[in-house]
Every structure is written in structure tokens, then in C-alpha cells.
Design a protein around this motif. Structure first.
Motif, PDB file in Angstrom:
ATOM      1  N   ILE A  59       0.839  -1.196   0.000  1.00  0.00           N
ATOM      2  CA  ILE A  59       0.000   0.000   0.000  1.00  0.00           C
ATOM      3  C   ILE A  59       0.876   1.250   0.000  1.00  0.00           C
ATOM      4  O   ILE A  59       2.013   1.234   0.480  1.00  0.00           O
ATOM      5  N   ARG A  60       0.322   2.299  -0.554  1.00  0.00           N
ATOM      6  CA  ARG A  60       1.022   3.594  -0.605  1.00  0.00           C
ATOM      7  C   ARG A  60       0.053   4.694  -0.216  1.00  0.00           C
ATOM      8  O   ARG A  60      -1.059   4.766  -0.734  1.00  0.00           O
ATOM      9  N   PHE A  61       0.464   5.551   0.694  1.00  0.00           N
ATOM     10  CA  PHE A  61      -0.339   6.689   1.129  1.00  0.00           C
ATOM     11  C   PHE A  61       0.088   7.931   0.362  1.00  0.00           C
ATOM     12  O   PHE A  61       1.278   8.161   0.162  1.00  0.00           O
ATOM     13  N   ASP A  62      -0.875   8.771  -0.012  1.00  0.00           N
ATOM     14  CA  ASP A  62      -0.538  10.038  -0.658  1.00  0.00           C
ATOM     15  C   ASP A  62      -1.657  11.044  -0.431  1.00  0.00           C
ATOM     16  O   ASP A  62      -2.803  10.805  -0.812  1.00  0.00           O
ATOM     17  N   GLY A  63      -1.296  12.148   0.200  1.00  0.00           N
ATOM     18  CA  GLY A  63      -2.264  13.224   0.401  1.00  0.00           C
ATOM     19  C   GLY A  63      -1.856  14.511  -0.279  1.00  0.00           C
ATOM     20  O   GLY A  63      -2.438  15.564  -0.034  1.00  0.00           O
ATOM     21  N   GLY A  64      -0.829  14.437  -1.107  1.00  0.00           N
ATOM     22  CA  GLY A  64      -0.385  15.620  -1.837  1.00  0.00           C
ATOM     23  C   GLY A  64       0.835  16.296  -1.244  1.00  0.00           C
ATOM     24  O   GLY A  64       1.562  16.995  -1.926  1.00  0.00           O
ATOM     25  N   GLU A  66       3.675  15.895   2.521  1.00  0.00           N
ATOM     26  CA  GLU A  66       4.118  14.952   3.548  1.00  0.00           C
ATOM     27  C   GLU A  66       3.259  14.969   4.803  1.00  0.00           C
ATOM     28  O   GLU A  66       2.993  13.924   5.405  1.00  0.00           O
ATOM     29  N   GLN A  67       2.810  16.145   5.229  1.00  0.00           N
ATOM     30  CA  GLN A  67       2.071  16.247   6.492  1.00  0.00           C
ATOM     31  C   GLN A  67       0.555  16.120   6.309  1.00  0.00           C
ATOM     32  O   GLN A  67      -0.206  16.435   7.231  1.00  0.00           O
ATOM     33  N   ALA A  68       0.103  15.678   5.159  1.00  0.00           N
ATOM     34  CA  ALA A  68      -1.332  15.645   4.875  1.00  0.00           C
ATOM     35  C   ALA A  68      -2.084  14.799   5.901  1.00  0.00           C
ATOM     36  O   ALA A  68      -1.642  13.725   6.293  1.00  0.00           O
ATOM     37  N   GLU A  69      -3.231  15.299   6.310  1.00  0.00           N
ATOM     38  CA  GLU A  69      -4.089  14.559   7.243  1.00  0.00           C
ATOM     39  C   GLU A  69      -4.971  13.576   6.485  1.00  0.00           C
ATOM     40  O   GLU A  69      -5.088  12.414   6.858  1.00  0.00           O
ATOM     41  N   ARG A  70      -5.602  14.045   5.427  1.00  0.00           N
ATOM     42  CA  ARG A  70      -6.467  13.186   4.614  1.00  0.00           C
ATOM     43  C   ARG A  70      -5.644  12.676   3.430  1.00  0.00           C
ATOM     44  O   ARG A  70      -5.010  13.457   2.711  1.00  0.00           O
ATOM     45  N   CYS A 133      -6.591  30.025  -0.980  1.00  0.00           N
ATOM     46  CA  CYS A 133      -6.867  28.728  -0.356  1.00  0.00           C
ATOM     47  C   CYS A 133      -6.409  27.669  -1.339  1.00  0.00           C
ATOM     48  O   CYS A 133      -6.735  27.737  -2.539  1.00  0.00           O
ATOM     49  N   HIS A 134      -5.638  26.719  -0.870  1.00  0.00           N
ATOM     50  CA  HIS A 134      -5.239  25.585  -1.686  1.00  0.00           C
ATOM     51  C   HIS A 134      -6.031  24.362  -1.234  1.00  0.00           C
ATOM     52  O   HIS A 134      -5.906  23.935  -0.087  1.00  0.00           O
ATOM     53  N   ALA A 135      -6.837  23.839  -2.135  1.00  0.00           N
ATOM     54  CA  ALA A 135      -7.673  22.677  -1.828  1.00  0.00           C
ATOM     55  C   ALA A 135      -7.167  21.485  -2.628  1.00  0.00           C
ATOM     56  O   ALA A 135      -7.015  21.566  -3.856  1.00  0.00           O
ATOM     57  N   ILE A 136      -6.886  20.399  -1.934  1.00  0.00           N
ATOM     58  CA  ILE A 136      -6.458  19.170  -2.594  1.00  0.00           C
ATOM     59  C   ILE A 136      -7.716  18.383  -2.966  1.00  0.00           C
ATOM     60  O   ILE A 136      -8.562  18.100  -2.117  1.00  0.00           O
ATOM     61  N   VAL A 137      -7.828  18.079  -4.250  1.00  0.00           N
ATOM     62  CA  VAL A 137      -9.055  17.514  -4.803  1.00  0.00           C
ATOM     63  C   VAL A 137      -8.703  16.301  -5.660  1.00  0.00           C
ATOM     64  O   VAL A 137      -7.664  16.285  -6.331  1.00  0.00           O
ATOM     65  N   ALA A 138      -9.558  15.292  -5.637  1.00  0.00           N
ATOM     66  CA  ALA A 138      -9.358  14.137  -6.516  1.00  0.00           C
ATOM     67  C   ALA A 138      -9.310  14.615  -7.958  1.00  0.00           C
ATOM     68  O   ALA A 138     -10.179  15.376  -8.407  1.00  0.00           O
ATOM     69  N   SER A 139      -8.290  14.187  -8.688  1.00  0.00           N
ATOM     70  CA  SER A 139      -8.079  14.705 -10.039  1.00  0.00           C
ATOM     71  C   SER A 139      -9.247  14.401 -10.972  1.00  0.00           C
ATOM     72  O   SER A 139      -9.491  15.145 -11.927  1.00  0.00           O
ATOM     73  N   GLU A 140     -10.014  13.335 -10.681  1.00  0.00           N
ATOM     74  CA  GLU A 140     -11.113  12.970 -11.576  1.00  0.00           C
ATOM     75  C   GLU A 140     -12.277  13.959 -11.524  1.00  0.00           C
ATOM     76  O   GLU A 140     -13.135  13.950 -12.407  1.00  0.00           O
TER      77      GLU A 140
END
Length: 260
Positions: A59-64, A66-70, A133-140
């Protein structure tokens, strides 16, 4: 899944546990690759726990960042090079010329993003600054959000999709407060933090509207510890930053940080 595994998880989590177990089984036995939506830290812990029990899975984690919570999780057979896989993470920049923009907070942006008709699971961390505001969003779905997000709490905004390399991380702002309490019981601390009577927090806790470290907690007498993060539905969340010792009268001094 054998029933004894369920004893490690809250009943409200069993449905997610079943899904996670299926993802892992499919990766191990049928060589499929699963990219999850954004998971909170508790959900990520569940996936990690189940993956640790399985063979043939990576498994690989990625929230965008290093310190990402989600974070999204890529679940794959162990022979796959997960580092080269696309984890489907996009970055949306939100700006405005309106002077009221700097007064918007995390809840304002979250509410407006959900208001365009997307699910919370498609959103990662939301990083709020005075000028953007920078929002990390699913690319799809990021193009959809880019086209439809035009206002945040009645403030007109502009959006732009930008590379993740331009992300500006943000340290969560904690509004500090000091309390003295009789004990470290969950219900007592929640009532003091939000200035509610004990009776008004008991029923919400017992009905599962309170989480400790992202895990549902229905026991009002739960003893909190330094570092615990508590969320109370409808009121926000706070962190028990420090247990500072006892007063002369035997009460416990606490330092609390409310997320703002």
C-alpha cells in the motif's frame, strides 16, 4: 473476515472494515489495484492494520504533501511499483479581490466546495491562507469543481488548477484556552470547551456524534490523554495540548487548542 477482527473496531466502522478487507483481498488474490478516495487518519489506520495482516499486498499513502491529514491509499499486489503509479491528486487554488476573503475560514471553504455537489471523500486537506486557499481535490473531479465554484460564503472567487509543486502548506491554527477540570472525562472536557451543560453533551456522545482521534466514542466517561484530538459534531474539534498538573484544590489544569 473472521468475527474476532471486529472486536478491534467500533460497530460504526464495520462497514468500512468490510470494504477495506475486500480491497486488500482483491489485491492479494486477484491482482487488482485499488485507489481509495481520501481517507481520514482513522480510516487510513484501519487499512494499514488490515494490510499488515495480509500477504502479497503493498500500500502507498498520498495526500499531496508529507504532512497531509487526509490521504488516498493505493492498494496493489506486492510486485507492483506503487511509487510510479498515479494517485489521482489535483490542486485547486482559490483567490479573490474581495477584502472579505482573508476572513474566510476552513469551514467556509469546505461548505462551499461540498455545495457544488461533490462528496467529502473527494476532498483532501484544505489549506487556508490570507490571500488564497489551496484545496487538494481528486483529479477525476477537479475540472468540475474548477468550473462550478464561484462563491465562498457570499464572496466571489476565482479558481485555478495548479501543479502540486506550488502547494503552500499551512500549520493548523489553534486557539488556545486554559481549563481546570475535576477529571479527564470526555463529557466534562467537551462541555467546558464548548460552554455547554453536561446534560447537553451526554446524548450526542452516546449517539455517536463525538470522535476521539477520528474514532467514534460513545462512552462519556472515556478518559482523555494529552495529544488526543476530539471532534464534536456541529461544534468543530479541539486538541488536548497539555495536561499541566493539579491545582492546590486537586483540579487538573489543561491547555486546549481549538481548531479555527
Amino acid at each position: 473476515m473472521t468475527s474476532n477482527i471486529y472486536t478491534h473496531f467500533h460497530p460504526d466502522e464495520h462497514r468500512f472494515v468490510d470494504k477495506a478487507e475486500e480491497w486488500i483481498t482483491r489485491a492479494a488474490m486477484f491482482h487488482t489495484v485499488k485507489l481509495t478516495d481520501f481517507l481520514d487518519p482513522r480510516q487510513a489506520f484501519i487499512v494499514q492494520s488490515l494490510a499488515n495482516r495480509a500477504e502479497g499486498v503493498r500500500i502507498r499513502f498520498d495526500g499531496g504533501y508529507e504532512q497531509a491529514e487526509r490521504r488516498r491509499i493505493l492498494i496493489a499486489p506486492d510486485y507492483r511499483d506503487t511509487e510510479s503509479e498515479d494517485t489521482g491528486i489535483g490542486l485547486l487554488s482559490v483567490t479573490s479581490d474581495d477584502t472579505r476573503f482573508s476572513r474566510l475560514d476552513h469551514g467556509d471553504f469546505l461548505g462551499s466546495l461540498l455545495g457544488v455537489g461533490i462528496k467529502r471523500d473527494k476532498l483532501g486537506d484544505i489549506l487556508v491562507h490570507d490571500d488564497c486557499c489551496h484545496a487538494i481535490v481528486a483529479s477525476e473531479i477537479i475540472d468540475y469543481v474548477h468550473l462550478h465554484l464561484r462563491q465562498v460564503h457570499r464572496v466571489n472567487v476565482l479558481t485555478e488548477t495548479i501543479p502540486l509543486s506550488k502547494l503552500r502548506s499551512a500549520i493548523p491554527t489553534l486557539e488556545e484556552m486554559n481549563l481546570t477540570v475535576a477529571s479527564l472525562r470526555l463529557d466534562g472536557i467537551v462541555s467546558d470547551v464548548y460552554r455547554l451543560s453536561r446534560s447537553k453533551v451526554l446524548d450526542p456522545i452516546k449517539s455517536g456524534r463525538c470522535k476521539v482521534n477520528w474514532k467514534p466514542e460513545e462512552d462519556p466517561s472515556k478518559q482523555l490523554r494529552e495529544g488526543d484530538v476530539i471532534s464534536f459534531q456541529g461544534f468543530g474539534r479541539f486538541k488536548l495540548v497539555e495536561v499541566e498538573g493539579e491545582t492546590k484544590k486537586g483540579r487538573i489544569r489543561l491547555k486546549i487548542g481549538k481548531f479555527v
